[in-house]
Motif scaffolding. Structure first.
Motif, mmCIF file in Angstrom:
data_model
loop_
_atom_site.group_PDB
_atom_site.id
_atom_site.type_symbol
_atom_site.label_atom_id
_atom_site.label_comp_id
_atom_site.label_asym_id
_atom_site.label_seq_id
_atom_site.Cartn_x
_atom_site.Cartn_y
_atom_site.Cartn_z
ATOM 1 N N MET A 1 0.920 -1.343 0.049
ATOM 2 C CA MET A 1 0.132 0.052 0.126
ATOM 3 C C MET A 1 0.899 1.365 -0.075
ATOM 4 N N PHE A 2 2.037 1.335 0.776
ATOM 5 C CA PHE A 2 2.608 2.272 0.827
ATOM 6 C C PHE A 2 3.383 3.097 -0.423
ATOM 7 N N PRO A 3 3.872 2.105 -1.484
ATOM 8 C CA PRO A 3 4.250 2.511 -2.548
ATOM 9 C C PRO A 3 3.115 3.010 -3.474
ATOM 10 N N LEU A 4 2.034 2.167 -3.161
ATOM 11 C CA LEU A 4 0.638 2.776 -4.213
ATOM 12 C C LEU A 4 -0.001 4.217 -3.771
ATOM 13 N N PHE A 5 0.419 4.403 -2.681
ATOM 14 C CA PHE A 5 -0.137 5.825 -2.025
ATOM 15 C C PHE A 5 1.063 6.893 -2.602
ATOM 16 N N LYS A 6 2.336 6.513 -2.838
ATOM 17 C CA LYS A 6 3.417 7.350 -3.138
ATOM 18 C C LYS A 6 3.214 7.623 -4.939
ATOM 19 N N ASN A 7 2.486 6.913 -5.448
ATOM 20 C CA ASN A 7 2.412 6.727 -6.992
ATOM 21 C C ASN A 7 1.082 7.526 -7.279
ATOM 22 N N PRO A 35 -3.700 -5.986 -7.650
ATOM 23 C CA PRO A 35 -3.533 -7.097 -8.057
ATOM 24 C C PRO A 35 -4.115 -8.066 -7.177
ATOM 25 N N GLN A 36 -3.822 -9.305 -7.494
ATOM 26 C CA GLN A 36 -4.351 -10.442 -6.052
ATOM 27 C C GLN A 36 -3.373 -10.292 -5.207
ATOM 28 N N ASN A 37 -3.542 -10.961 -4.152
ATOM 29 C CA ASN A 37 -2.820 -10.858 -2.818
ATOM 30 C C ASN A 37 -1.293 -11.114 -3.045
ATOM 31 N N ASN A 38 -0.995 -12.345 -3.714
ATOM 32 C CA ASN A 38 0.141 -12.731 -3.581
ATOM 33 C C ASN A 38 0.999 -11.923 -4.664
ATOM 34 N N GLU A 39 0.395 -11.189 -5.592
ATOM 35 C CA GLU A 39 1.259 -10.391 -6.355
ATOM 36 C C GLU A 39 1.457 -9.033 -5.695
ATOM 37 N N GLN A 40 0.567 -8.580 -4.775
ATOM 38 C CA GLN A 40 0.788 -7.481 -3.872
ATOM 39 C C GLN A 40 1.948 -7.606 -2.946
ATOM 40 N N VAL A 41 2.029 -8.910 -2.426
ATOM 41 C CA VAL A 41 2.965 -9.225 -1.599
ATOM 42 C C VAL A 41 4.389 -9.105 -2.146
ATOM 43 N N LYS A 42 4.542 -9.646 -3.379
ATOM 44 C CA LYS A 42 5.705 -9.729 -3.921
ATOM 45 C C LYS A 42 6.380 -8.225 -4.446
ATOM 46 N N ILE A 43 5.222 -7.366 -4.795
ATOM 47 C CA ILE A 43 5.570 -6.044 -5.209
ATOM 48 C C ILE A 43 5.915 -5.340 -3.835
ATOM 49 N N GLY A 44 5.331 -5.545 -2.528
ATOM 50 C CA GLY A 44 5.774 -4.989 -1.602
ATOM 51 C C GLY A 44 7.082 -5.411 -1.115
ATOM 52 N N ASP A 45 7.498 -6.508 -1.212
ATOM 53 C CA ASP A 45 8.662 -7.113 -0.712
ATOM 54 C C ASP A 45 9.876 -6.600 -1.678
ATOM 55 N N LEU A 46 9.466 -6.309 -2.791
ATOM 56 C CA LEU A 46 10.543 -5.492 -3.566
ATOM 57 C C LEU A 46 10.784 -4.399 -3.220
ATOM 58 N N PHE A 47 9.904 -3.334 -3.097
ATOM 59 C CA PHE A 47 9.746 -2.155 -2.558
ATOM 60 C C PHE A 47 10.606 -2.159 -1.145
ATOM 61 N N ILE A 50 14.328 -2.651 -1.783
ATOM 62 C CA ILE A 50 14.880 -1.291 -2.345
ATOM 63 C C ILE A 50 15.165 -0.294 -1.398
ATOM 64 N N THR A 51 14.058 0.072 -0.506
ATOM 65 C CA THR A 51 14.209 1.214 0.414
ATOM 66 C C THR A 51 15.290 0.767 1.606
ATOM 67 N N GLN A 52 15.318 -0.566 2.050
ATOM 68 C CA GLN A 52 16.390 -1.051 3.008
ATOM 69 C C GLN A 52 17.705 -0.566 2.383
ATOM 70 N N ILE A 53 17.910 -0.894 0.985
ATOM 71 C CA ILE A 53 19.385 -0.711 0.463
ATOM 72 C C ILE A 53 19.714 0.733 0.351
ATOM 73 N N ILE A 54 18.489 1.548 0.113
ATOM 74 C CA ILE A 54 18.697 2.899 -0.237
ATOM 75 C C ILE A 54 19.118 3.573 1.415
ATOM 76 N N THR A 55 18.499 3.068 2.482
ATOM 77 C CA THR A 55 18.617 3.438 3.639
ATOM 78 C C THR A 55 20.111 3.126 4.182
ATOM 79 N N LEU A 56 20.458 1.742 3.919
ATOM 80 C CA LEU A 56 22.008 1.094 3.956
ATOM 81 C C LEU A 56 23.263 2.217 3.679
ATOM 82 N N HIS A 57 22.745 2.697 2.440
ATOM 83 C CA HIS A 57 23.867 3.376 1.634
ATOM 84 C C HIS A 57 23.904 4.845 2.219
ATOM 85 N N GLU A 58 22.557 5.340 2.629
ATOM 86 C CA GLU A 58 22.507 6.684 3.336
ATOM 87 C C GLU A 58 23.406 6.587 4.704
#
Length: 279
Positions: A1-7, A35-47, A50-58
């Motif tokens: 939901m979070f990246p969805l809201f940002k978009n 999308p269906q719930n399992n696709e939501q989970v996949k997309i959510g995990d990806l973002f 990515i956010t964790q890696i960005i935070t690590l580099h910051e």
């Protein structure tokens, strides 16, 4: 939901005539695709990853910047002529000199403020606003300047006419084929001075504070004249120690810049995914 809201383009639904605002009812009526719930989970995990890696580099970049800030205070000589931290093999007292004895200082040539492009590139105040020479913010002229204004690699540009918060800002010339424009002073090293060392030295808090305290204030901007600047006291070790210190900070700056480039790339990738992975 979070990246969805940002978009969501929230400005599209703005109901105000002044300060942007949205009512609860308007927000509830905004239509989005799921999308269906399992696709939501996949997309959510990806973002999330990515956010964790960005935070690590910051965090890594912030740690390196903090380390550099501390070392700038400790690796340059204090009032007693000795730095708190030194490389092994160096123990001699640093020599107290005037800036004008370490570098030759010169002013630049006037360009054409109306040009957005031109045959010859010139530096201007904005060119070093971020502490590096930004070739995207140069001035121009179609009249070839005298050869004496052509900058050499390793020259230092110094902001001597600016707001007080920017007085004393410096940048190292690392790009060939650029001429020295007005409103920045040019420092050319003498034989026993390393440009990378002096560049880092000028970035220390005492040197910046000296610049602010010796600037002549004005309504819109302050200034330091060339004669006054040449009297600025500066402590120098042997050229060998200068080169050692200069190389160390140069490598540290490269590492910080590398993390910044990775951050920029990751943020751009995240932005691209937000645009392409949501309907």
């Amino acid at each position: 939901m979070f990246p969805l809201f940002k978009n969501i383009n929230w400005k599209r639904y703005d109901e105000s005539t002044g300060v942007p605002s949205l009512s609860k009812n308007t927000i509830k009526k905004i239509r989005v695709s799921f999308p269906q719930n399992n696709e939501q989970v996949k997309i959510g995990d990806l973002f999330q990853k990515i956010t964790q890696i960005i935070t690590l580099h910051e965090e890594k970049k912030h740690q390196l910047e903090s380390l550099k800030s501390v070392l700038l205070q400790k690796m340059f000589a204090n009032k007693n002529g000795y730095p708190a931290v030194r490389f092994e093999g160096f123990s001699n007292e640093w020599e107290e000199r005037k800036l004008g004895d370490a570098v030759s200082i010169s002013s630049g040539v006037t360009g054409d403020a109306t040009l957005q492009d031109g045959e010859y590139r010139l530096t201007r105040i904005e060119s070093i606003s971020q502490g590096t020479l930004n070739v995207a913010r140069l001035g121009f002229t179609n009249k070839k300047p005298d050869q004496k204004y052509l900058l050499n690699l390793g020259d230092i540009l110094y902001s001597n006419i600016n707001s007080l918060s920017h007085i004393g800002k410096v940048a190292l010339v690392d790009t060939a084929g650029i001429y020295h424009g007005i409103n920045l002073l040019r420092f050319q090293m003498r034989n026993d001075v390393d440009s990378e060392f002096l560049f880092q030295r000028l970035n220390t808090t005492p040197m910046k504070n000296w610049a602010v305290s010796h600037a002549n204030p004005a309504v819109s901007q302050a200034s330091i004249n060339q004669t006054e600047l040449s009297k600025q006291p500066i402590s120098l070790p042997t050229i060998t120690e200068q080169q050692k210190i200069g190389s160390f900070f140069k490598q540290l700056d490269k590492t910080i810049a590398l993390h910044q480039r990775k951050l920029d790339l990751l943020k751009e990738q995240k932005k691209g995914f937000l645009q392409k992975m949501f309907v």
